[in-house]
Write a protein that holds these residues in place. Structure first.
Motif, PDB file in Angstrom:
ATOM      1  N   TRP A  46       3.881   1.688  -1.219  1.00  0.00           N
ATOM      2  CA  TRP A  46       4.504   1.892  -2.528  1.00  0.00           C
ATOM      3  C   TRP A  46       3.472   2.295  -3.579  1.00  0.00           C
ATOM      4  O   TRP A  46       3.793   3.038  -4.519  1.00  0.00           O
ATOM      5  CB  TRP A  46       5.241   0.629  -2.955  1.00  0.00           C
ATOM      6  N   ARG A  47       2.225   1.834  -3.436  1.00  0.00           N
ATOM      7  CA  ARG A  47       1.184   2.298  -4.359  1.00  0.00           C
ATOM      8  C   ARG A  47       0.888   3.773  -4.131  1.00  0.00           C
ATOM      9  O   ARG A  47       0.607   4.517  -5.082  1.00  0.00           O
ATOM     10  CB  ARG A  47      -0.083   1.465  -4.189  1.00  0.00           C
ATOM     11  N   HIS A  48       0.932   4.223  -2.888  1.00  0.00           N
ATOM     12  CA  HIS A  48       0.765   5.659  -2.609  1.00  0.00           C
ATOM     13  C   HIS A  48       1.920   6.465  -3.207  1.00  0.00           C
ATOM     14  O   HIS A  48       1.712   7.586  -3.707  1.00  0.00           O
ATOM     15  CB  HIS A  48       0.683   5.894  -1.101  1.00  0.00           C
ATOM     16  N   LEU A  90      -4.948   3.093  -6.734  1.00  0.00           N
ATOM     17  CA  LEU A  90      -3.680   3.233  -6.027  1.00  0.00           C
ATOM     18  C   LEU A  90      -3.836   3.631  -4.564  1.00  0.00           C
ATOM     19  O   LEU A  90      -2.929   3.343  -3.759  1.00  0.00           O
ATOM     20  CB  LEU A  90      -2.805   4.275  -6.741  1.00  0.00           C
ATOM     21  N   SER A 140      -6.122  -2.917  -1.891  1.00  0.00           N
ATOM     22  CA  SER A 140      -5.799  -3.759  -3.035  1.00  0.00           C
ATOM     23  C   SER A 140      -6.840  -4.858  -3.174  1.00  0.00           C
ATOM     24  O   SER A 140      -7.569  -5.177  -2.224  1.00  0.00           O
ATOM     25  CB  SER A 140      -4.409  -4.377  -2.865  1.00  0.00           C
ATOM     26  N   TYR A 157       1.296   6.818  -6.840  1.00  0.00           N
ATOM     27  CA  TYR A 157       0.263   7.833  -7.072  1.00  0.00           C
ATOM     28  C   TYR A 157       0.878   9.237  -7.044  1.00  0.00           C
ATOM     29  O   TYR A 157       0.546  10.092  -7.876  1.00  0.00           O
ATOM     30  CB  TYR A 157      -0.828   7.713  -6.020  1.00  0.00           C
ATOM     31  N   THR A 177       0.825  -1.206   0.000  1.00  0.00           N
ATOM     32  CA  THR A 177       0.000   0.000   0.000  1.00  0.00           C
ATOM     33  C   THR A 177       0.860   1.256   0.000  1.00  0.00           C
ATOM     34  O   THR A 177       0.572   2.242  -0.694  1.00  0.00           O
ATOM     35  CB  THR A 177      -0.927  -0.004   1.218  1.00  0.00           C
TER      36      THR A 177
END
Length: 442
Positions: free
Chosen positions: A126-128, A225, A229, A131, A124
């Motif tokens: 790394w997805r932020h 993102l 998930s 983004y 999470t």
């Protein structure tokens, strides 16, 4: 077999209130202005987020040769998660986009090192970060497109109101369309002014839909993102389904225990007492003892029937031996209204799914017997690709609603625990149609 849902010809009160087509009223709707405001705010927020993220990541990467790089990277990822919370709130307020919060950090033990490890290992986080990097170029593009379309559209549309500024203060006939050393073209006659306003009208009408398309991409970025998930959402769903299964199993065990205690067990205790009394009277009054034994024989038959019903409620033998067709025909024969049963299956599904299908139809037929006041009913079972489809219909009074916490709600929960779906279509006055969809899993 296909089933249609919906009320054809129904127009909501909101739709009746609007006299103008959506294309004409879009520039004045609150939604359009909220979306435009979202685009305007996105650029400064994206500049701050991008600058901070790039600076912190670069600093952390440069310091990785020492231990200081790890806490710097962890702080960068944590700050991205904080910005993500802000972006979810902004999307919820301006785009009316409901995005659930992502899964929290999972730390095996408290402490700073555990926190840094959890942040760095979290997908999470790394997805932020991704983004933060993608939002800046997209926000810049969206800002330029939206502001230019919006500004030019309204400026050209209102040109007949302000074109007088040019001859009065600029010393030229109007807005200059073309010009060089020898020739200049101004929008200064009534025809050109009218055409300019019409072009502005087209721009103004198109701008809300262009902005809506831009914010749709924003929504995809936020949802994909910054939200949970798919894997974590599936884990939460499975945990919830497991709780439903456990609660259902516990309720079934309590029901079986109650039925045994209040039914067959009570009869057997009474039977034992009657047989004991008959044994005592056997020498003194053989005729009375015979009558008591005869009554006990009737009690035995009743207890056996209750045990059979209880066993059928746990899992009917006919379902195991002969499948859904025979089992559903058997349960339909006990319904208080005539029931037509049609089962069209190329093979038998998994035993667990077969059992759930049987008990689903059984409970729906019980509801028909108790509440529907129907004159007839039907049960259809078929396979659609990798799904087992059940349809139960009756011509009763209708009004069934699974959202009221009734037995239908519990039934929907049981189906949901195995990735099934329950759809109830029961308008007041009937008829009632219930569709259940289960995975095949042969």
């Amino acid at each position: 077999m296909a089933t249609e849902y919906g009320r054809q010809g129904y127009v909501s009160p909101g739709e009746r209130r609007h006299r103008l087509p959506a294309a004409l009223r879009a520039p004045f709707e609150a939604r359009s202005w909220r979306e435009f405001g979202y685009v305007l705010l996105s650029l400064p927020i994206a500049v701050v987020l991008f600058s901070w993220t790039v600076t912190m990541v670069a600093l952390g990467a440069g310091l990785l040769v020492t231990f200081l790089g790890i806490p710097v990277l962890a702080a960068a990822l944590a700050s991205c998660r904080g910005f993500g919370a802000l972006e979810r709130t902004r999307a919820r307020a301006l785009l009316r986009l409901e995005v659930a919060d992502p899964e929290p950090l999972r730390m095996r033990r408290p402490g700073g090192f555990a926190w840094m490890g959890a942040v760095l290992k979290s997908g999470t986080s790394w997805r932020h970060l991704l983004y933060a990097l993608l939002q800046f170029p997209w926000s810049l593009f969206s800002f330029v497109v939206a502001v230019n379309f919006w500004a030019y559209g309204w400026a050209l549309l209102t040109y007949p109101l302000w074109f007088w500024v040019f001859p009065m203060y600029a010393g030229q006939g109007g807005l200059q369309l073309y010009g060089d050393e020898h020739h200049r073209v101004y929008l200064d006659n009534p025809f050109e002014i009218t055409v300019t306003a019409l072009v502005g009208l087209l721009f103004t009408l198109a701008t809300p839909w262009i902005v809506r398309g831009l914010t749709t991409v924003d929504g995809l970025l936020v949802r994909g993102l910054l939200g949970p998930s798919r894997l974590s959402a599936r884990v939460v769903e499975l945990e919830s389904d497991r709780g439903v299964v456990v609660d259902t199993a516990a309720a079934d065990l309590r029901r079986i225990e109650r039925d045994l205690h209040d039914g067959a067990q009570a009869r057997l205790v009474s039977l034992a007492m009657d047989l004991g009394l008959a044994k005592e009277k056997l020498r003194e009054d053989p005729q009375a003892a015979a009558r008591m034994v005869d009554e006990a024989h009737g009690e035995v038959k009743t207890a056996l029937q209750e045990l059979r019903d209880l066993a059928r409620g746990i899992h009917p033998a006919v379902l195991t031996d002969r499948g859904l067709d025979a089992a559903l025909s058997s349960v339909a024969s006990r319904c208080t209204v005539p029931v037509r049963v049609e089962v069209d299956l190329p093979a038998r599904p998994a035993a667990a799914i077969e059992g759930i299908a049987y008990f689903t139809v059984s409970e729906l037929l019980q509801n028909i017997s108790k509440h529907s006041r129907a004159r007839s009913a039907s049960v259809d079972v078929w396979q659609a690709e990798d799904r087992l489809m059940l349809q139960v219909m009756d011509d009763g009074v209708g009004g069934a609603d699974a959202s009221r916490g009734s037995g239908l709600a519990g039934l929907a929960g049981r189906l949901d625990a195995v990735d099934g779906v329950l759809v109830v279509d029961s308008p007041a006055g009937g008829p009632t149609r219930v569709i259940a969809e289960l995975p095949w899993r042969s």
